[in-house]
Scaffold this motif. Structure first.
Motif, PDB file in Angstrom:
ATOM      1  N   ASP A 204      -9.043  73.032  14.383  1.00  0.00           N
ATOM      2  CA  ASP A 204      -8.416  74.328  14.154  1.00  0.00           C
ATOM      3  C   ASP A 204      -7.636  74.740  15.400  1.00  0.00           C
ATOM      4  N   PRO A 205      -6.305  74.860  15.289  1.00  0.00           N
ATOM      5  CA  PRO A 205      -5.479  75.211  16.457  1.00  0.00           C
ATOM      6  C   PRO A 205      -5.855  76.530  17.124  1.00  0.00           C
ATOM      7  N   LYS A 206      -6.536  77.407  16.417  1.00  0.00           N
ATOM      8  CA  LYS A 206      -6.877  78.704  17.012  1.00  0.00           C
ATOM      9  C   LYS A 206      -7.856  78.553  18.174  1.00  0.00           C
ATOM     10  N   HIS A 207      -8.509  77.399  18.262  1.00  0.00           N
ATOM     11  CA  HIS A 207      -9.463  77.167  19.343  1.00  0.00           C
ATOM     12  C   HIS A 207      -8.807  76.530  20.574  1.00  0.00           C
ATOM     13  N   TYR A 208      -7.511  76.230  20.486  1.00  0.00           N
ATOM     14  CA  TYR A 208      -6.813  75.627  21.613  1.00  0.00           C
ATOM     15  C   TYR A 208      -6.448  76.692  22.651  1.00  0.00           C
ATOM     16  N   PRO A 209      -6.282  76.275  23.911  1.00  0.00           N
ATOM     17  CA  PRO A 209      -5.879  77.234  24.951  1.00  0.00           C
ATOM     18  C   PRO A 209      -4.424  77.671  24.780  1.00  0.00           C
ATOM     19  N   LYS A 210      -4.056  78.736  25.483  1.00  0.00           N
ATOM     20  CA  LYS A 210      -2.696  79.269  25.443  1.00  0.00           C
ATOM     21  C   LYS A 210      -2.020  79.053  26.796  1.00  0.00           C
ATOM     22  N   ASP A 211      -0.692  78.932  26.773  1.00  0.00           N
ATOM     23  CA  ASP A 211       0.027  78.854  28.041  1.00  0.00           C
ATOM     24  C   ASP A 211       0.320  80.265  28.540  1.00  0.00           C
ATOM     25  N   LEU A 212       1.086  80.369  29.633  1.00  0.00           N
ATOM     26  CA  LEU A 212       1.353  81.674  30.234  1.00  0.00           C
ATOM     27  C   LEU A 212       2.149  82.597  29.323  1.00  0.00           C
TER      28      LEU A 212
ATOM     29  N   GLY B 249       1.631  82.680  25.994  1.00  0.00           N
ATOM     30  CA  GLY B 249       0.866  82.923  24.777  1.00  0.00           C
ATOM     31  C   GLY B 249       1.031  81.870  23.704  1.00  0.00           C
ATOM     32  N   ARG B 250       1.688  80.753  24.034  1.00  0.00           N
ATOM     33  CA  ARG B 250       1.890  79.700  23.052  1.00  0.00           C
ATOM     34  C   ARG B 250       0.734  78.712  23.093  1.00  0.00           C
TER      35      ARG B 250
ATOM     36  N   ALA C 100      -1.557  65.872  23.295  1.00  0.00           N
ATOM     37  CA  ALA C 100      -0.450  65.502  22.410  1.00  0.00           C
ATOM     38  C   ALA C 100       0.809  65.226  23.201  1.00  0.00           C
ATOM     39  N   PHE C 101       1.018  65.987  24.281  1.00  0.00           N
ATOM     40  CA  PHE C 101       2.258  65.895  25.050  1.00  0.00           C
ATOM     41  C   PHE C 101       2.176  64.898  26.190  1.00  0.00           C
ATOM     42  N   ASN C 102       1.005  64.289  26.407  1.00  0.00           N
ATOM     43  CA  ASN C 102       0.815  63.458  27.590  1.00  0.00           C
ATOM     44  C   ASN C 102       1.625  62.168  27.587  1.00  0.00           C
ATOM     45  N   SER C 103       2.193  61.807  26.453  1.00  0.00           N
ATOM     46  CA  SER C 103       3.014  60.598  26.403  1.00  0.00           C
ATOM     47  C   SER C 103       4.422  60.847  26.937  1.00  0.00           C
ATOM     48  N   TYR C 104       4.720  62.105  27.260  1.00  0.00           N
ATOM     49  CA  TYR C 104       6.058  62.463  27.707  1.00  0.00           C
ATOM     50  C   TYR C 104       5.987  63.295  28.979  1.00  0.00           C
ATOM     51  N   SER C 105       7.048  63.213  29.782  1.00  0.00           N
ATOM     52  CA  SER C 105       7.119  64.023  30.993  1.00  0.00           C
ATOM     53  C   SER C 105       7.778  65.360  30.657  1.00  0.00           C
ATOM     54  N   PRO C 106       7.628  66.358  31.516  1.00  0.00           N
ATOM     55  CA  PRO C 106       8.290  67.655  31.281  1.00  0.00           C
ATOM     56  C   PRO C 106       9.809  67.559  31.285  1.00  0.00           C
TER      57      PRO C 106
ATOM     58  N   HIS D 211      11.346  65.593  29.298  1.00  0.00           N
ATOM     59  CA  HIS D 211      11.693  65.090  27.965  1.00  0.00           C
ATOM     60  C   HIS D 211      11.477  66.204  26.938  1.00  0.00           C
ATOM     61  N   PRO D 212      12.414  66.422  26.012  1.00  0.00           N
ATOM     62  CA  PRO D 212      12.286  67.507  25.019  1.00  0.00           C
ATOM     63  C   PRO D 212      11.005  67.462  24.208  1.00  0.00           C
ATOM     64  N   TRP D 213      10.505  66.244  23.906  1.00  0.00           N
ATOM     65  CA  TRP D 213       9.302  66.145  23.073  1.00  0.00           C
ATOM     66  C   TRP D 213       8.074  66.721  23.782  1.00  0.00           C
ATOM     67  N   TYR D 214       8.088  66.740  25.103  1.00  0.00           N
ATOM     68  CA  TYR D 214       6.972  67.333  25.844  1.00  0.00           C
ATOM     69  C   TYR D 214       6.775  68.780  25.399  1.00  0.00           C
ATOM     70  N   TYR D 215       7.872  69.509  25.265  1.00  0.00           N
ATOM     71  CA  TYR D 215       7.804  70.921  24.878  1.00  0.00           C
ATOM     72  C   TYR D 215       7.628  71.069  23.371  1.00  0.00           C
ATOM     73  N   HIS D 216       8.226  70.144  22.611  1.00  0.00           N
ATOM     74  CA  HIS D 216       8.062  70.182  21.157  1.00  0.00           C
ATOM     75  C   HIS D 216       6.596  69.996  20.781  1.00  0.00           C
ATOM     76  N   LEU D 217       5.870  69.235  21.602  1.00  0.00           N
ATOM     77  CA  LEU D 217       4.449  68.995  21.358  1.00  0.00           C
ATOM     78  C   LEU D 217       3.564  69.979  22.102  1.00  0.00           C
ATOM     79  N   ARG D 218       4.161  71.090  22.500  1.00  0.00           N
ATOM     80  CA  ARG D 218       3.427  72.213  23.114  1.00  0.00           C
ATOM     81  C   ARG D 218       2.842  71.888  24.477  1.00  0.00           C
ATOM     82  N   GLY D 219       3.568  71.088  25.258  1.00  0.00           N
ATOM     83  CA  GLY D 219       3.145  70.866  26.634  1.00  0.00           C
ATOM     84  C   GLY D 219       3.244  72.155  27.427  1.00  0.00           C
ATOM     85  N   PRO D 220       2.298  72.426  28.330  1.00  0.00           N
ATOM     86  CA  PRO D 220       2.321  73.678  29.091  1.00  0.00           C
ATOM     87  C   PRO D 220       3.485  73.750  30.063  1.00  0.00           C
TER      88      PRO D 220
END
Length: 216
Positions: free
Chosen positions: A90-98, A100-101, A107-113, A115-124
């Motif tokens: 359940d995504p509601k149990h995941y942490p939030k970034d600064l 609130g996202r 999920a984002f660890n396969s990409y560096s900041p 790369h667009p997919w890093y943010y598409h996959l909700r990288g902090p």
């Protein structure tokens, strides 16, 4: 499936089903790795990104979940078997970034900041003061002015450009929409601009034989 390390989960599944292309869903994307990623990227004409972990380099690719039915037909018609792994948490149990996202762990660890997919996959979002030059090898041939005044002017210019990019970076971060690839691309570009100026300033300092403050 539990979201520990995405790549580690892939490896375990692949060891159990070696003849099956493994697709793992995180958020609204399906991912696959290594040889499976090479096959999928070739069949579907997708970007293949090379990542390195613990001295091992592997390929990774992915596509939106909304295109699963279409892409699955292409993969299967080519003679491949496919295993699909969906997320159960359940995504509601995941942490939030600064801002609130929701952050989807790993999920984002396969990409560096950068790369667009890093943010598409909700990288902090990484705050500017924590961004470090990743590799300055490309700047080793920089022609550093021997005249101290010219050197200081060049450093001042890059500091000014850096501060402008930091300001814009924070503005883009505040309005970032992870579901909008154009927004993610803008975010990755601003990150790369900061990396560029930090790297340039660092090599100028090293070649000039002095320490400088990268952030004013």
């Amino acid at each position: 499936m539990k979201n520990n390390s995405l790549f580690n989960q892939y490896e375990k599944l692949k060891a159990k089903y070696p003849d099956v292309i493994i697709l793992i869903r995180i958020t609204d994307f399906y991912h696959t790795f290594c040889k499976d990623a090479q096959i999928v990227s070739s069949l579907l004409k997708l970007e293949l990104v090379n990542r390195t972990a613990e001295s091992n380099t592997y390929g990774v690719t992915g596509f939106p979940a909304s295109k699963l039915d279409k892409y699955l037909k292409t993969i299967v018609k080519s003679g491949n078997k496919v295993g699909i792994c969906d997320q159960l948490h359940d995504p509601k149990h995941y942490p939030k970034d600064l801002y609130g996202r929701t952050i989807y762990p790993d999920a984002f660890n396969s990409y560096s900041p950068g790369h667009p997919w890093y943010y598409h996959l909700r990288g902090p979002i990484i705050m500017p003061q924590h961004i470090q030059p990743e590799n300055i090898d490309n700047f080793l041939d920089v022609d550093v002015p021997k005249d101290l005044i010219k050197l200081e002017r060049l450093q001042s210019k890059h500091r000014a450009d850096l501060n402008k990019d930091i300001k814009r970076y924070l503005e883009v971060a505040e309005s970032l929409d992870p579901d909008d690839i154009n927004s993610c691309t803008s975010m990755s570009l601003k990150y790369n601009h900061i990396i560029y100026h930090l790297s340039y300033l660092k090599i100028l300092s090293l070649k000039a034989g002095e320490q400088t403050t990268l952030f004013a």
